[in-house]
Scaffold this active site. Structure first.
Site, PDB file in Angstrom:
ATOM      1  N   GLU A   1       0.826  -1.211   0.000  1.00 44.88           N
ATOM      2  CA  GLU A   1       0.000   0.000   0.000  1.00 44.88           C
ATOM      3  C   GLU A   1       0.862   1.263   0.000  1.00 44.88           C
ATOM      4  O   GLU A   1       0.559   2.237  -0.682  1.00 44.88           O
ATOM      5  CB  GLU A   1      -0.949   0.014   1.207  1.00 44.88           C
ATOM      6  CG  GLU A   1      -1.998  -1.099   1.193  1.00 44.88           C
ATOM      7  CD  GLU A   1      -3.074  -0.925   0.119  1.00 44.88           C
ATOM      8  OE1 GLU A   1      -3.094   0.107  -0.579  1.00 44.88           O
ATOM      9  OE2 GLU A   1      -3.904  -1.850  -0.023  1.00 44.88           O
TER      10      GLU A   1
ATOM     11  N   ARG B   1       0.523   3.744  -3.238  1.00 43.71           N
ATOM     12  CA  ARG B   1      -0.134   5.027  -2.978  1.00 43.71           C
ATOM     13  C   ARG B   1       0.865   6.156  -2.768  1.00 43.71           C
ATOM     14  O   ARG B   1       0.783   7.203  -3.400  1.00 43.71           O
ATOM     15  CB  ARG B   1      -1.056   4.925  -1.764  1.00 43.71           C
ATOM     16  CG  ARG B   1      -2.142   3.876  -1.943  1.00 43.71           C
ATOM     17  CD  ARG B   1      -3.254   4.029  -0.940  1.00 43.71           C
ATOM     18  NE  ARG B   1      -3.983   2.774  -0.758  1.00 43.71           N
ATOM     19  CZ  ARG B   1      -5.230   2.687  -0.308  1.00 43.71           C
ATOM     20  NH1 ARG B   1      -5.886   3.774   0.011  1.00 43.71           N
ATOM     21  NH2 ARG B   1      -5.814   1.507  -0.173  1.00 43.71           N
TER      22      ARG B   1
ATOM     23  N   ASP C   1      -4.265 -10.270  -8.398  1.00 46.84           N
ATOM     24  CA  ASP C   1      -4.567  -9.298  -9.448  1.00 46.84           C
ATOM     25  C   ASP C   1      -3.405  -8.502 -10.054  1.00 46.84           C
ATOM     26  O   ASP C   1      -3.056  -8.676 -11.216  1.00 46.84           O
ATOM     27  CB  ASP C   1      -5.671  -8.329  -8.993  1.00 46.84           C
ATOM     28  CG  ASP C   1      -5.416  -7.698  -7.625  1.00 46.84           C
ATOM     29  OD1 ASP C   1      -4.338  -7.892  -7.058  1.00 46.84           O
ATOM     30  OD2 ASP C   1      -6.316  -6.999  -7.122  1.00 46.84           O
TER      31      ASP C   1
ATOM     32  N   GLU D   1     -12.145  -0.443 -10.387  1.00 51.23           N
ATOM     33  CA  GLU D   1     -11.682  -1.390 -11.420  1.00 51.23           C
ATOM     34  C   GLU D   1     -12.586  -1.481 -12.642  1.00 51.23           C
ATOM     35  O   GLU D   1     -12.110  -1.632 -13.776  1.00 51.23           O
ATOM     36  CB  GLU D   1     -11.486  -2.785 -10.811  1.00 51.23           C
ATOM     37  CG  GLU D   1     -10.338  -2.878  -9.833  1.00 51.23           C
ATOM     38  CD  GLU D   1     -10.660  -2.292  -8.458  1.00 51.23           C
ATOM     39  OE1 GLU D   1      -9.701  -1.983  -7.715  1.00 51.23           O
ATOM     40  OE2 GLU D   1     -11.853  -2.132  -8.127  1.00 51.23           O
TER      41      GLU D   1
END
Length: 465
Positions: free
Chosen positions: A87, A91, A220, A354
């Site tokens: 993360e 980010r 993913d 998404e």
């Protein structure tokens, strides 16, 4: 259907964050306060760093300048606390890198590299596969308590490549590229069940921990970063190319399914047994297969574009079949009702990007007007069901119009959902796919063109235009 509508949503989301949650990670719009959470260790201002590039490309300059000033004076990277390597990378490092490349402000470059250095101790494992959690202050790292037997997660250690290559570009320190190349080397070497990559790997032994495969959460963005590494390298990174198309063949052979109602979807795979469920997170794969269509075998180009369109259509169906016209966190194909969530625990929508992301890519690749129509349906649904008096909030059940809000304006709503919507309704030359690759938090990173000749040619071309 227009970009200004999306601009207004961003301004509203940002103004409320600034008013009620400034410096905190996210806005809680119902209670009008800030949320810190524990994902980023002691880091603060996630919504600020995630929004820099969105504000900038939308021309919200006063807001961008406030954000820049906060990064300059208040972004403290010496924080103690358990941070998710993944993360923080997508980010914070991603957000700072994009802000630097879009604006040329040295401040962002310096912060990105300083933060990148603090992530390196996570790689001190017997295999070089990083652990998932790091204390940015002390440099100690460990694995998530919930991940199987101290393992690292494919989507986490597989989603560092784009940012780390750029950290090497900016710092001239090869260590970042070496770390991610080492991960790739190990993944290339080990045995893969049916050519598939399971979601959990031991950072100690370098073996898969169990055979659960998913194109949704946990897996993913590993696949996404393979094709994007190839594209970001100006199509020179042949290892990434080979790994991506080989993985895609295995996914098609084992996971891609067609429902009785004719919907194409990606099932999950548990030790050879299919679970006929697709997560909202897996809906990025329409866009991914679309941007990868050009560089596979020439005879498969149309096949990949068709597959991308079919998956994007299925994800749109998950939106259309709900009362709110927003899609659930996960939807199933084995209980009669297709593309719908069966369990209450899967019915929430947390402002995720998404599905809209795939609309944006499919629009750019095909210019079929339906993708803009679908995007506008999402805008209207967000405005109707997620906009509250002081921001935007996720909802707990997409199948009822008497909505229950979750009181969270996620930072990725500003970084991804609104950026992809804005790009969907803008000209293709705003962050052109010829020049930029988006990280998995929608932060644009420039394609790295290494030859001087090419640079001269580009400059001449621009001059002559």
């Amino acid at each position: 259907m227009s970009a200004p509508g999306v601009w207004n949503m961003m301004k509203f989301a940002w103004d409320n964050y600034k008013r009620y949650a400034w410096g905190k990670n996210e806005l809680r719009p119902l209670t009008r306060n800030g949320h810190i959470g524990n994902m980023f260790g002691g880091l603060r201002g996630a919504s600020i760093v995630d929004s820099l590039d969105t504000l900038y490309i939308m021309g919200l300059m006063d807001e961008y300048n406030d954000a820049k000033e906060w990064v300059k004076t208040s972004l403290d990277l010496n924080s103690n606390g358990e941070a998710s390597l993944f993360e923080v990378n997508i980010r914070y490092v991603g957000g700072l890198l994009s802000a630097y490349y879009l604006t040329g402000e040295e401040l962002f470059k310096n912060k990105a590299v300083e933060l990148g250095e603090k992530l390196l101790p996570a790689f001190n494992t017997p295999t070089g596969i990083p652990r998932g959690v790091i204390n940015l202050g002390s440099g100690t790292s460990w694995s998530w308590g919930w991940a199987s037997a101290g393992s690292s997660i494919l989507a986490e250690f597989g989603t560092l490549h784009l940012e780390f290559v750029h950290l090497t570009e900016l710092s001239s320190n090869p260590v970042y590229t070496e770390k991610v190349m080492n991960i790739r080397k190990l993944l290339n070497k080990i045995e893969k069940p049916h050519g598939l990559y399971p979601n959990f790997l031991s950072p100690v032994s370098g073996n898969w921990v169990q055979h659960h495969v998913s194109i949704g959460g946990l897996g993913d963005s590993f696949y996404e970063y393979l094709i994007k590494s190839y594209l970001m390298s100006d199509k020179t990174d042949d290892d990434a190319k080979k790994m991506y198309y080989t993985a895609l063949e295995a996914i098609e052979a084992n996971l891609v399914q067609k429902s009785p109602g004719g919907l194409t979807y990606m099932a999950e795979w548990r030790g050879g047994i299919l679970d006929h469920k697709m997560g909202h997170l897996a809906c990025f794969s329409g866009g991914m297969i679309g941007i990868g269509a050009d560089d596979g075998a020439p005879e498969k180009r149309q096949h990949y574009l068709d597959l991308a369109a079919e998956i994007t259509h299925t994800c749109h169906e998950s939106y259309t079949r709900s009362a709110t016209k927003l899609g659930p966190e996960a939807f199933r194909f084995d209980s009669g009702a297709e593309a719908m969530a069966t369990r209450l625990s899967d019915r929430y929508y947390i402002l995720r990007p998404e599905v809209i992301e795939s609309y944006m890519y499919m629009w750019r690749l095909t210019h079929d007007p339906k993708y803009r129509e679908w995007g506008w349906e999402a805008v209207e649904a967000l405005e109707q069901h997620c906009r509250v008096e002081s921001g935007f909030s996720g909802i707990r059940d997409v199948y009822t119009t008497s909505v229950s809000h979750d009181n969270m304006q996620q930072s990725f709503f500003l970084s991804e959902t609104l950026k992809y919507l804005y790009l969907l309704f803008s000209d293709d030359d705003l962050l052109s796919l010829e020049d930029w690759v988006f990280n998995t938090e929608a932060h644009p990173l420039p394609i790295i063109r290494n030859s001087c000749l090419q640079d001269d040619a580009t400059q001449e071309k621009t001059a002559s235009e």
